[in-house]
Design a protein around this motif. Structure first.
Motif, PDB file in Angstrom:
ATOM      1  N   ALA A 463       0.839  -1.209   0.000  1.00 58.55           N
ATOM      2  CA  ALA A 463       0.000   0.000   0.000  1.00 58.55           C
ATOM      3  C   ALA A 463       0.871   1.256   0.000  1.00 58.55           C
ATOM      4  CB  ALA A 463      -0.926  -0.006   1.213  1.00 58.55           C
ATOM      5  N   TRP A 464       1.933   1.238   0.797  1.00 62.13           N
ATOM      6  CA  TRP A 464       2.808   2.397   0.872  1.00 62.13           C
ATOM      7  C   TRP A 464       3.557   2.599  -0.440  1.00 62.13           C
ATOM      8  CZ3 TRP A 464       3.732   6.907   2.378  1.00 62.13           C
ATOM      9  CH2 TRP A 464       5.001   7.473   2.328  1.00 62.13           C
ATOM     10  N   GLY A 465       3.904   1.511  -1.109  1.00 61.26           N
ATOM     11  CA  GLY A 465       4.612   1.624  -2.380  1.00 61.26           C
ATOM     12  C   GLY A 465       3.848   2.468  -3.390  1.00 61.26           C
ATOM     13  N   GLU A 466       2.529   2.303  -3.419  1.00 57.37           N
ATOM     14  CA  GLU A 466       1.704   3.101  -4.323  1.00 57.37           C
ATOM     15  C   GLU A 466       1.762   4.580  -3.938  1.00 57.37           C
ATOM     16  OE1 GLU A 466      -2.259   1.626  -4.446  1.00 57.37           O
ATOM     17  OE2 GLU A 466      -1.661  -0.430  -4.908  1.00 57.37           O
ATOM     18  N   LYS A 467       1.657   4.852  -2.633  1.00 63.64           N
ATOM     19  CA  LYS A 467       1.664   6.241  -2.175  1.00 63.64           C
ATOM     20  C   LYS A 467       3.043   6.872  -2.325  1.00 63.64           C
ATOM     21  CE  LYS A 467      -2.567   6.362  -1.474  1.00 63.64           C
ATOM     22  NZ  LYS A 467      -3.399   7.190  -2.384  1.00 63.64           N
ATOM     23  N   LEU A 468       4.078   6.077  -2.133  1.00 69.62           N
ATOM     24  CA  LEU A 468       5.445   6.577  -2.295  1.00 69.62           C
ATOM     25  C   LEU A 468       5.667   7.047  -3.732  1.00 69.62           C
ATOM     26  CD1 LEU A 468       8.089   6.916  -0.673  1.00 69.62           C
ATOM     27  CD2 LEU A 468       8.762   4.655  -1.487  1.00 69.62           C
ATOM     28  N   ALA A 469       5.179   6.259  -4.690  1.00 66.93           N
ATOM     29  CA  ALA A 469       5.300   6.640  -6.099  1.00 66.93           C
ATOM     30  C   ALA A 469       4.475   7.890  -6.396  1.00 66.93           C
ATOM     31  CB  ALA A 469       4.841   5.488  -6.984  1.00 66.93           C
ATOM     32  N   GLU A 470       3.297   7.963  -5.777  1.00 68.02           N
ATOM     33  CA  GLU A 470       2.438   9.134  -5.963  1.00 68.02           C
ATOM     34  C   GLU A 470       3.104  10.392  -5.423  1.00 68.02           C
ATOM     35  OE1 GLU A 470      -1.498  10.294  -3.682  1.00 68.02           O
ATOM     36  OE2 GLU A 470      -1.952   8.777  -5.206  1.00 68.02           O
ATOM     37  N   MET A 471       3.716  10.278  -4.235  1.00 68.14           N
ATOM     38  CA  MET A 471       4.385  11.437  -3.647  1.00 68.14           C
ATOM     39  C   MET A 471       5.614  11.834  -4.462  1.00 68.14           C
ATOM     40  SD  MET A 471       3.926  10.541   0.420  1.00 68.14           S
ATOM     41  CE  MET A 471       4.461  12.121   1.077  1.00 68.14           C
ATOM     42  N   LYS A 472       6.306  10.841  -5.000  1.00 72.16           N
ATOM     43  CA  LYS A 472       7.457  11.142  -5.855  1.00 72.16           C
ATOM     44  C   LYS A 472       7.017  11.937  -7.076  1.00 72.16           C
ATOM     45  CE  LYS A 472      11.447   9.014  -8.144  1.00 72.16           C
ATOM     46  NZ  LYS A 472      12.156   7.739  -8.435  1.00 72.16           N
ATOM     47  N   SER A 473       5.852  11.580  -7.620  1.00 70.01           N
ATOM     48  CA  SER A 473       5.338  12.308  -8.780  1.00 70.01           C
ATOM     49  C   SER A 473       5.014  13.752  -8.437  1.00 70.01           C
ATOM     50  CB  SER A 473       4.084  11.608  -9.338  1.00 70.01           C
ATOM     51  OG  SER A 473       2.959  11.806  -8.496  1.00 70.01           O
ATOM     52  N   LEU A 474       4.767  14.027  -7.154  1.00 70.16           N
ATOM     53  CA  LEU A 474       4.501  15.389  -6.682  1.00 70.16           C
ATOM     54  C   LEU A 474       5.789  16.125  -6.303  1.00 70.16           C
ATOM     55  CD1 LEU A 474       1.413  14.641  -4.378  1.00 70.16           C
ATOM     56  CD2 LEU A 474       1.365  15.675  -6.662  1.00 70.16           C
ATOM     57  N   GLY A 475       6.930  15.450  -6.458  1.00 70.00           N
ATOM     58  CA  GLY A 475       8.210  16.061  -6.122  1.00 70.00           C
ATOM     59  C   GLY A 475       8.594  15.908  -4.663  1.00 70.00           C
ATOM     60  N   ILE A 476       7.941  14.994  -3.957  1.00 68.69           N
ATOM     61  CA  ILE A 476       8.203  14.797  -2.532  1.00 68.69           C
ATOM     62  C   ILE A 476       9.010  13.517  -2.347  1.00 68.69           C
ATOM     63  CG2 ILE A 476       7.179  14.524  -0.245  1.00 68.69           C
ATOM     64  CD1 ILE A 476       4.638  15.875  -1.473  1.00 68.69           C
ATOM     65  N   GLU A 477      10.290  13.658  -2.017  1.00 71.67           N
ATOM     66  CA  GLU A 477      11.182  12.514  -1.819  1.00 71.67           C
ATOM     67  C   GLU A 477      12.013  12.730  -0.555  1.00 71.67           C
ATOM     68  OE1 GLU A 477      12.958  10.661  -5.483  1.00 71.67           O
ATOM     69  OE2 GLU A 477      12.540  12.654  -6.327  1.00 71.67           O
ATOM     70  N   TYR A 478      12.586  11.622  -0.093  1.00 67.05           N
ATOM     71  CA  TYR A 478      13.435  11.681   1.096  1.00 67.05           C
ATOM     72  C   TYR A 478      14.801  12.242   0.726  1.00 67.05           C
ATOM     73  CZ  TYR A 478      16.066  10.011   5.189  1.00 67.05           C
ATOM     74  OH  TYR A 478      16.849   9.916   6.314  1.00 67.05           O
ATOM     75  N   HIS A 479      15.214  13.282   1.464  1.00 62.45           N
ATOM     76  CA  HIS A 479      16.525  13.912   1.256  1.00 62.45           C
ATOM     77  C   HIS A 479      17.219  14.001   2.606  1.00 62.45           C
ATOM     78  CE1 HIS A 479      15.848  15.187  -2.935  1.00 62.45           C
ATOM     79  NE2 HIS A 479      14.603  15.430  -2.561  1.00 62.45           N
ATOM     80  N   PRO A 480      17.970  12.976   3.010  1.00 59.79           N
ATOM     81  CA  PRO A 480      18.574  12.972   4.344  1.00 59.79           C
ATOM     82  C   PRO A 480      19.559  14.106   4.577  1.00 59.79           C
ATOM     83  CG  PRO A 480      19.429  11.167   2.993  1.00 59.79           C
ATOM     84  CD  PRO A 480      18.268  11.745   2.254  1.00 59.79           C
ATOM     85  N   GLU A 481      20.129  14.661   3.505  1.00 61.50           N
ATOM     86  CA  GLU A 481      21.128  15.727   3.662  1.00 61.50           C
ATOM     87  C   GLU A 481      20.501  17.091   3.937  1.00 61.50           C
ATOM     88  OE1 GLU A 481      19.953  15.850  -0.680  1.00 61.50           O
ATOM     89  OE2 GLU A 481      20.155  14.333   0.906  1.00 61.50           O
TER      90      GLU A 481
END
Length: 487
Positions: A463-481
């Motif tokens: 379920a999260w995999g689908e939302k993770l891809a959706e958020m990536k399409s919105l420009g929202i990704e994890y940036h630890p730096e």
């Protein structure tokens, strides 16, 4: 002759009778096709019940339907309604729900599209704000609900605080820059520090630096205030393997800043829900607040607000990363309306849902300050009536629309409500200084892991995999730096 006279009398009487009966028949299109029917609705607050009352007369005049509305308090709403649904039944026909909980509710809702074809329903889907259409309407690709409340966060400020010459001079002397509405969290925290404890409005009152809602609850108030900082510092809910990222550097920095600035907020902020800081803003006791878009209607309500025409509207602050400001305002999470698949009155409930979702009827609901319902249609934002409803209403509505490209949704996975509650509780533990920020978020991490294991890691991961891809399409990704470099 007598027979002829009698016949004429009878004909005249019959004509009169037909005319009389004809006058009692409603014209075509005016009949109430569901006369005498009552549907049951369930909502999570009295103000939501009130919002339905704004359209009840027109609904009855059009369809002959009445609504009987049950209110289940917000903190108990999800557990009580899902308990009914998971038993395979429901006493309600029309169901309000939080769209972030769609993975738990969706299977209990009646798909809309077959009924749209059967009854020729028109929900004016093309008029729905695209981001709400993307996150509020579907379950397993099926259209099952309509938006009812377009909840997002935006920023408000008292122009008097920022424009008084004395305030500007004092601020520049202390911080070495001009006093302007904040664009970054650093600027927000400095403004809150600067304004706290003195009469920045020209009085001798000891006023506060900023407002917030930090109560831990089913609404996750403290969580919503934390996550805009968290995401602008590069955070994300989970990684691709469903491991929580909430206790990473982005989460810790966001929470430590909130803890450090607690003295600049009003006493009792740990108990504040949505309305207390709004009241402080409209009474002129705080200069800054980011909160729900419904705040703007209270700002413009001359019956209670002392800052009518004296307020600014804008984006929730962000973080400066490599010279660019990253804004991550929250969808928080809004309300939707759906038809229970267990309803024995599906047809009439579908007609009711269509009616209350119509652009003109829903506009009544989102314009009224007492409903706390927020715009969700493009036509709401561009309505000439709404744009002139109070001074600067047009600027308020434009500021809402300007936030849409930057919005961050909740973690829309099964048990979203549980994840949110656990995190909100631990955030408030840190704000109350019962735990350090790291300890609180480590505890929340462990609680999230328990929820994931109980619900099934593989299921949650999918379920999260689908939302993770959706958020990536919105420009929202994890940036630890980003947590280290953010300004």
């Amino acid at each position: 002759m007598r027979r002829a006279s009698l016949l004429i009398v009878v004909i005249v009487m019959l004509v009169g009778l037909v005319a009389f009966l004809g006058s009692q028949v409603p014209p075509v299109g005016a009949a109430r096709p569901y006369e005498g029917q009552t549907i049951r609705a369930v909502v999570n607050a009295e103000y939501v019940k009130y919002s339905l009352s704004l359209v009840e007369k027109d609904l009855y005049d059009k369809l002959g339907v009445k609504i009987e509305t049950e209110v289940i308090p917000l903190d108990a709403f999800v557990s009580k309604t899902l308990l009914e649904f998971n038993s395979g039944s429901s006493p309600w026909d029309l169901v309000m729900f939080g769209p972030s909980n769609m993975p738990d509710y969706g299977r209990h809702f009646e798909p809309l599209e077959p009924w749209m074809q059967k009854l020729k329903l028109d929900f004016a889907v093309e008029d729905i704000v695209p981001v709400f259409a993307k996150v509020m309407l579907r379950y397993q690709c099926k259209l099952v609900s309509m938006p009812y409340d377009g909840d997002i966060h935006m920023m408000y400020w008292n122009k008097v605080a920022f424009e008084r010459a004395e305030n500007r001079a004092k601020f520049k002397a202390k911080y070495g820059r001009d006093l302007l509405p904040p664009k970054t969290w650093k600027q927000w925290d400095e403004a809150a520090e600067f304004f706290n404890g003195w009469g920045w409005d020209g009085t001798n009152n000891k006023l506060f630096g900023a407002g917030a809602s930090y109560k831990p609850s089913g609404s996750g108030y403290s969580y919503h205030w934390w996550r805009s900082r968290f995401f602008s510092y590069g955070g994300q809910y989970f990684d691709a393997d469903m491991k929580p990222l909430i206790n990473t550097a982005a989460g810790v920095r966001a929470l430590e800043e909130m803890v450090r600035t607690m003295p600049y907020y009003p006493p009792g902020v740990l108990l504040f829900e949505s309305e207390e800081p709004k009241t402080l803003l409209v009474k002129g006791e705080i200069p800054l607040l980011y909160s729900w878009t419904s705040t703007g209607k209270r700002v413009g309500n001359a019956a209670e607000s002392v800052i009518v025409g004296k307020a600014g509207f804008g984006l929730v602050p962000g973080a400066e990363i490599d010279g660019k400001i990253i804004n991550r305002p929250a969808i928080t999470p809004g309300r939707g309306m759906a038809v229970s698949k267990y309803s024995k009155k599906k047809e009439v409930t579908m007609k009711v849902l269509e009616f209350i979702s119509q652009p003109d009827q829903s506009l009544k609901i989102v314009m009224d300050p007492k409903t706390i319902m927020d715009p969700w249609r493009l036509s709401h934002l561009r309505s000439p009536i709404f744009r002139k409803a109070f001074p600067d209403a047009d600027k308020y509505l434009d500021a809402i629309e300007a936030a849409f490209p930057f919005l961050v949704p909740d973690p829309v996975v099964p048990a979203a409500d549980e994840y949110q509650r656990k995190l909100s509780f631990e955030i408030t533990e840190a704000l109350a200084k019962r735990k350090s920020a790291k300890e609180a978020l480590d505890t929340a991490f462990a609680e999230w892991e328990k929820i994931t294991e109980r619900r099934g890691r593989d299921k949650q991961k999918a379920a999260w995999g689908e939302k993770l891809a959706e958020m990536k399409s919105l420009g929202i990704e994890y940036h630890p730096e980003w947590a280290q470099k953010a300004k």
